[in-house]
Design a protein around this motif. Structure first.
Motif, mmCIF file in Angstrom:
data_model
loop_
_atom_site.group_PDB
_atom_site.id
_atom_site.type_symbol
_atom_site.label_atom_id
_atom_site.label_comp_id
_atom_site.label_asym_id
_atom_site.label_seq_id
_atom_site.Cartn_x
_atom_site.Cartn_y
_atom_site.Cartn_z
ATOM 1 N N PHE A 10 0.780 -0.976 0.104
ATOM 2 C CA PHE A 10 -0.132 0.309 0.130
ATOM 3 C C PHE A 10 0.810 1.412 -0.186
ATOM 4 N N ASP A 11 0.649 1.905 -1.246
ATOM 5 C CA ASP A 11 1.608 3.229 -1.137
ATOM 6 C C ASP A 11 1.530 4.129 -0.223
ATOM 7 N N PHE A 40 3.732 -1.236 3.664
ATOM 8 C CA PHE A 40 3.155 -0.071 4.004
ATOM 9 C C PHE A 40 4.342 1.084 3.544
ATOM 10 N N LYS A 41 4.701 1.879 2.437
ATOM 11 C CA LYS A 41 5.619 2.305 1.517
ATOM 12 C C LYS A 41 4.661 4.010 2.012
ATOM 13 N N ILE A 42 5.214 4.482 2.791
ATOM 14 C CA ILE A 42 5.118 5.433 3.910
ATOM 15 C C ILE A 42 5.258 6.854 3.208
ATOM 16 N N HIS A 70 8.405 5.725 0.617
ATOM 17 C CA HIS A 70 7.685 6.696 -0.741
ATOM 18 C C HIS A 70 8.341 8.017 -1.319
ATOM 19 N N THR A 71 9.024 7.898 -0.867
ATOM 20 C CA THR A 71 9.821 9.644 -0.586
ATOM 21 C C THR A 71 8.772 10.782 0.295
ATOM 22 N N ASP A 72 9.325 12.222 0.631
ATOM 23 C CA ASP A 72 9.055 12.198 1.539
ATOM 24 C C ASP A 72 8.080 13.996 0.809
ATOM 25 N N ARG A 116 11.970 -1.786 4.838
ATOM 26 C CA ARG A 116 12.872 -2.883 4.072
ATOM 27 C C ARG A 116 12.644 -1.942 2.773
ATOM 28 N N CYS A 117 12.375 -0.925 2.101
ATOM 29 C CA CYS A 117 11.898 -0.872 0.884
ATOM 30 C C CYS A 117 11.321 0.099 0.354
ATOM 31 N N TYR A 118 11.491 0.548 -1.020
ATOM 32 C CA TYR A 118 11.479 1.975 -1.569
ATOM 33 C C TYR A 118 10.914 1.575 -2.792
ATOM 34 N N GLY A 119 9.319 2.401 -2.973
ATOM 35 C CA GLY A 119 9.231 2.643 -4.495
ATOM 36 C C GLY A 119 9.090 4.132 -4.401
#
Length: 455
Positions: A10-11, A40-42, A70-72, A116-119
């Motif tokens: 979930f972005d 959850f990419k936040i 998920h960037t700033d 743990r991950c990035y998008g």
């Protein structure tokens, strides 16, 4: 029958529409009630908004899940692709780290978990992000993007495990007939992946705000390159009363259906990373000779037994072989520029060994290939040099042997980078006329790091 691993991510990004917080809470509770791990990419500002609104209830519930970054600021202009278009690779990495570090630190501080991950935000991808993410300890790039693709399978690029352009990417659409269609798509993917030779992945993605809203918050405030001032932000259009609950319930039914498959499980990005089984032990000298014998004037990634080796790792082990060092594959980022080698007379192998024994440019925690090496008095680009190294090793040449430099060699892995520089139509917040020729060029140069992932 191969195992099929499901990643549900979930972005988590809408920091303007208040109702998106209730949608996030409902999604997290749905997963917790089923003991399902979500990812959850936040966005940094989303985490700060939850903190300002004292949504400790949401933050505590997220403790059972995996957190990604998920960037700033997501869609605020200039977005990542927009500002990195004007930078090279090394200085672009420094700029990205400067702009994005605070967001990552806030997500970590507020959630109490490391990412743990990035998008990327939307389509806003850039190759300069990879060495920074690696230096931050983020091992997985999880999203949907097609700039780099490797037969729709997981791959390594930029030192990260990329789960971005896979056969198993899907979503159940949030509409009345979405459940039946979503289950059918999942079943088809499951059946196909179960028959493959290695474990497969189904990557299912949403935005929590989708359950509360009929449109996206950035489409309202950042469309077509526009930056709405903070005091004029407008929320996204909301769904009618009761619709959010109906679609949350539908997601639950979809998840319940996926769990009827005997060899399917839900995992996080870090678990996928730990499943990757490429051999990381030193190679044997005989292995290097066998690999070198298979290289002529085209340089690509190589699968050798249970090793997956990128072009830059081949360069590293060829150099180590000739210099008498441990044969450990080493990630080296691609050069800043593509250059032509000088026309050269035959040179001694000793001259080549002297050229590769010098210090490489540093890039955060890793190395970067130079644009060219000086061999005797000639400038030789890394592709030509690496193919020449392979020839030296395969032929068993000694230090005083004179050999021809193999000029005109090709970095074959570049074919896995798309060449369309017109990105404006790819994402509504982009300026409609946005072109990114520099990002395209940089993405091709970094295919030095491209190789298949093995499961």
């Amino acid at each position: 029958m191969a195992n099929v691993h499901v990643m549900l991510w979930f972005d988590t990004e809408d920091y303007i529409t208040k109702e998106s917080e209730e949608a996030l809470l409902a999604v997290v509770q749905l997963l917790n009630n089923r003991n399902i791990k979500g990812i959850f990419k936040i966005v940094g500002e989303k985490a700060r908004k939850l903190e300002r609104n004292n949504r400790q209830d949401i933050i505590e519930q997220l403790a059972h899940h995996e957190i990604g970054y998920h960037t700033d600021w997501h869609s605020v202009h200039p977005t990542v692709s927009e500002y990195l278009e004007s930078y090279g690779f090394a200085d672009g990495a420094a700029e990205y780290a400067l702009r994005e570090r605070m967001g990552l630190e806030d997500v970590t501080r507020i959630t109490g978990q490391s990412s743990r991950c990035y998008g990327q935000a939307g389509y806003s991808w850039a190759p300069q992000t990879f060495p920074v993410l690696r230096s931050w300890g983020i091992p997985v790039y999880l999203d949907v993007h097609d700039q780099i693709t490797l037969d729709h399978q997981p791959f390594w690029y930029g030192g990260l495990l990329n789960l971005t352009d896979m056969k198993g990417i899907m979503r159940m659409d949030l509409r009345e007939d979405g459940l039946e269609e979503g289950m059918a798509v999942f079943d088809r993917l499951y059946d196909e992946l179960s028959l493959e030779d290695q474990d497969g992945f189904i990557s299912i993605y949403y935005h929590p705000c989708e359950f509360a809203c009929t449109g996206f918050w950035d489409g309202v405030n950042y469309n077509k390159g526009h930056n709405t001032p903070r005091d004029q932000w407008q929320p996204a259009p909301l769904r009618p009363a009761g619709e959010m609950e109906r679609y949350i319930d539908m997601l639950g039914k979809f998840i319940d259906h996926t769990r009827t498959k005997s060899n399917a499980d839900y995992i996080g990005a870090m678990e996928a990373y730990e499943m990757e089984k490429s051999n990381r032990k030193p190679l044997q000298a005989s292995d290097i000779r066998a690999i070198a014998a298979g290289i002529s004037n085209e340089l690509n990634y190589t699968i050798f037994r249970d090793y997956s080796l990128s072009a830059s790792e081949l360069h590293s082990v060829f150099c180590r072989y000739l210099l008498g060092q441990d044969l450990i594959p080493e990630l080296i980022y691609g050069p800043e520029n593509e250059t032509q080698s000088d026309p050269a007379e035959p040179v001694r192998v000793a001259d080549i060994k002297q050229a590769i024994s010098g210090q490489y440019p540093g890039l955060l925690d890793d190395k970067q290939l130079p644009d060219y090496f000086i061999v005797a008095e000639y400038r030789i680009n890394p592709v030509d040099l690496t193919c020449t190294l392979a020839s030296v090793i395969a032929n068993g040449n000694g230090d005083e042997d004179r050999i021809e430099i193999m000029t005109g060699a090709v970095l074959k892995s570049k074919e896995h980078a798309r060449t369309d520089e017109y990105w404006g139509p790819q994402w509504s917040p982009f300026p409609p006329d946005l072109k990114v020729p520099n990002l395209i060029r940089q993405s091709q140069l970094q295919t030095w790091t491209l190789k298949p992932a093995l499961f």
